[in-house]
Design a protein around this motif. Structure first.
Motif, short mmCIF file in Angstrom:
data_model
loop_
_atom_site.label_atom_id
_atom_site.label_comp_id
_atom_site.label_asym_id
_atom_site.label_seq_id
_atom_site.Cartn_x
_atom_site.Cartn_y
_atom_site.Cartn_z
N SER A 48 0.83 -1.20 0.00
CA SER A 48 0.00 0.00 0.00
C SER A 48 0.87 1.25 0.00
N VAL A 49 0.32 2.33 -0.58
CA VAL A 49 1.00 3.63 -0.64
C VAL A 49 0.07 4.69 -0.06
N GLN A 50 0.56 5.46 0.89
CA GLN A 50 -0.20 6.56 1.49
C GLN A 50 0.67 7.82 1.44
N LEU A 51 0.16 8.87 0.80
CA LEU A 51 0.95 10.09 0.65
C LEU A 51 0.12 11.30 1.07
N SER A 52 0.76 12.22 1.78
CA SER A 52 0.14 13.48 2.17
C SER A 52 1.05 14.63 1.77
N GLU A 53 0.45 15.79 1.53
CA GLU A 53 1.25 16.98 1.19
C GLU A 53 2.33 17.17 2.25
N ALA A 54 3.56 17.37 1.78
CA ALA A 54 4.70 17.45 2.70
C ALA A 54 4.61 18.66 3.62
N ARG A 55 4.91 18.44 4.88
CA ARG A 55 5.07 19.52 5.85
C ARG A 55 6.55 19.62 6.18
N LEU A 56 7.14 20.76 5.93
CA LEU A 56 8.58 20.90 6.06
C LEU A 56 8.96 21.38 7.45
N PRO A 57 9.94 20.73 8.07
CA PRO A 57 10.44 21.25 9.35
C PRO A 57 11.06 22.62 9.15
N ALA A 58 10.79 23.53 10.05
CA ALA A 58 11.30 24.90 9.91
C ALA A 58 12.80 24.93 10.12
N PRO A 59 13.54 25.72 9.32
CA PRO A 59 14.97 25.90 9.57
C PRO A 59 15.20 26.50 10.96
N THR A 60 16.31 26.18 11.56
CA THR A 60 16.67 26.74 12.86
C THR A 60 17.71 27.84 12.66
N THR A 61 18.06 28.50 13.73
CA THR A 61 19.06 29.58 13.63
C THR A 61 20.43 29.05 13.23
N SER A 62 20.67 27.75 13.42
CA SER A 62 21.96 27.17 13.05
C SER A 62 21.96 26.57 11.64
N THR A 63 20.82 26.59 10.96
CA THR A 63 20.74 26.02 9.61
C THR A 63 21.54 26.88 8.63
N LEU A 64 22.33 26.23 7.79
CA LEU A 64 23.09 26.95 6.78
C LEU A 64 22.14 27.74 5.87
N PRO A 65 22.52 28.95 5.45
CA PRO A 65 21.66 29.72 4.55
C PRO A 65 21.29 28.96 3.28
N PHE A 66 22.21 28.19 2.72
CA PHE A 66 21.91 27.42 1.51
C PHE A 66 20.76 26.45 1.75
N ILE A 67 20.81 25.73 2.88
CA ILE A 67 19.76 24.76 3.18
C ILE A 67 18.47 25.47 3.57
N ALA A 68 18.59 26.57 4.32
CA ALA A 68 17.40 27.31 4.75
C ALA A 68 16.62 27.87 3.58
N ALA A 69 17.29 28.12 2.44
CA ALA A 69 16.63 28.67 1.26
C ALA A 69 15.92 27.61 0.43
N LEU A 70 16.24 26.34 0.63
CA LEU A 70 15.68 25.28 -0.22
C LEU A 70 14.17 25.13 -0.14
N PRO A 71 13.53 25.30 1.02
CA PRO A 71 12.07 25.13 1.05
C PRO A 71 11.32 26.02 0.07
N ASN A 72 11.87 27.18 -0.25
CA ASN A 72 11.18 28.10 -1.16
C ASN A 72 11.14 27.59 -2.61
N GLY A 73 12.13 26.85 -3.02
CA GLY A 73 12.16 26.38 -4.40
C GLY A 73 12.38 24.90 -4.56
N GLU A 74 13.01 24.25 -3.57
CA GLU A 74 13.35 22.84 -3.68
C GLU A 74 13.02 22.10 -2.38
N PRO A 75 11.73 22.00 -2.03
CA PRO A 75 11.37 21.29 -0.79
C PRO A 75 11.78 19.83 -0.79
N TYR A 76 11.77 19.20 -1.97
CA TYR A 76 12.18 17.80 -2.06
C TYR A 76 13.63 17.63 -1.63
#
Length: 396
Positions: free
Chosen positions: A116-144
């Protein structure tokens, strides 16, 4: 920059678009869920119902599996994998129905096993203050990609003394991509800015590795080597060499240097350092290299004209004066002709102790001519033609 990627690293062209382009009408949707009992992340593009495309990875393994198929009457029928590089063989399939929150249905193996396959719209964990800027920018264009990187960690390797600075090397174990951060030798704020760029580049290369895997399937080769070239209070400069086969007719290789302005933490373009044109230099022409604002069409056109009409002829003139033997016109057609303007367009470049290195790029049949070790412009010459950024360059 895109022109340079087209010439120097074809595997990165699609990924340049993937990482640094803001999708004004992005129709890709990202889901999380399970296949059987195993957590997965899925990306699907249903813009064209007759040619649905996508990919997914198991959270435990992170490696992409391609999806293709169609959407008819609310039913999504997908094939997992492809037969591009092998004989036709049965492939797994997914048959999904849309729900209020995503998709549900089943996966079936070629031998008839069903899960069986069950899929829901992805909920992204919020970046933290220690998250690299490169990674923190990914949710806006590249959530995958953002979700993929959540499951990956860097492993420390050796420490290295280089030009009076301490480097800490890191690797991402699954891709085996390695790069360094600067641990000491610069002021604290400078270290933070520089290392955000360096580690951001490391993660960008990890994403490129997975892009190559997706394109090439089982027939993939991706080897990368990063070399520090110069570190000073003004700049951190390194070269990243990649040998790769991501499917297609032939393997290839290319250089993709990174030059960082220590004072600001921004990547430097050649126009920031060296300008031989009329008027003011083009400012930070490669600022988009790690996700910053991309060039406008007018800026791209202006840079292309400058490179081909002014920079390249000037480079050939300077190299001919500095290295007459190496620049001598060849007598045989298969010899390296460094007087040909096309080999210097979009040259990879980096700082060295002796001057600014610019590489040449030849067509496939003459790739052995690439990367000449002599093509260095001394700093005494560079200082006569300063670029848009005021840098404290070494003597020479």
């Amino acid at each position: 920059m895109l022109k340079g990627l087209l010439r120097l690293a074809p595997y990165a062209v699609a990924l340049f678009t993937l990482i640094s382009t803001a999708h004004a009408e992005d129709v890709r949707r990202v889901f999380t869920g399970t296949l059987g009992k195993t957590p997965i992340v899925v990306e699907i593009n249903t813009q064209n119902p007759d040619e649905v495309t996508g990919r997914y990875f198991y959270e435990k393994y992170h490696r992409d599996l391609p999806l293709s198929g169609s959407l008819q009457d609310g039913t999504l029928t997908l094939v997992e994998g492809n037969n591009r590089y092998s004989d036709d063989k049965p492939l797994p399939t997914l048959k999904l129905e849309e729900t209020a929150t995503g998709w549900q249905g089943e996966w079936q193996s070629p031998k008839g096993k069903k899960l069986s396959v069950q899929l829901s719209e992805a909920r992204l964990p919020a970046p933290t203050t220690s998250t690299l800027p490169f990674i923190a920018a990914l949710p806006n264009g590249e959530p995958y990609e953002y979700l993929r990187l959540q499951g990956l960690k860097l492993k420390p390797l050796k420490k290295q003394d280089f030009m009076g600075y301490t480097l800490q090397w890191w690797t991402e174990p699954e891709s085996k991509i390695s790069l360094f951060s600067v641990e000491s030798g610069l002021p604290k704020d400078d270290l933070q800015r520089v290392n955000q760029q360096l580690l951001g580049r490391l993660w960008n290369e990890v994403i490129r590795y997975h892009g190559c895997q997706l394109q090439g399937g089982e027939n993939v080769d991706f080897m990368q080597n990063a070399d520090p070239k110069m570190i000073s209070p003004a700049v951190v400069s390194l070269n990243i060499s990649t040998s790769y086969y991501c499917g297609g007719a032939h393997p290839d290789f290319g250089d993709s240097p990174l030059n960082i302005d220590v004072r600001t933490g921004h990547p430097l373009s050649l126009e920031d350092v060296l300008w031989v044109g009329e008027g003011k230099p083009l400012l930070h022409a490669e600022r988009d290299s790690l996700g910053d604002k991309p060039l406008s069409q007018a800026e791209s056109d202006a840079r292309y004209q400058y490179e081909n009409k002014e920079l390249v002829p000037w480079l050939i003139k300077q190299f001919t004066a500095l290295y007459p033997a190496e620049m001598k016109k060849p007598t045989q057609d298969d010899d390296c002709d460094f007087t040909e303007e096309s080999v210097w367009g979009s040259s990879p470049w980096y700082f060295t102790a002796k001057g600014l290195y610019l590489g040449a790029y030849f067509a496939r049949v003459q790739r052995s001519c690439d990367r000449p070790d002599w093509s260095v412009l001394p700093y005494s010459l560079i200082k006569q033609h300063p670029g848009a950024v005021k840098l404290q360059l070494p003597q020479g």
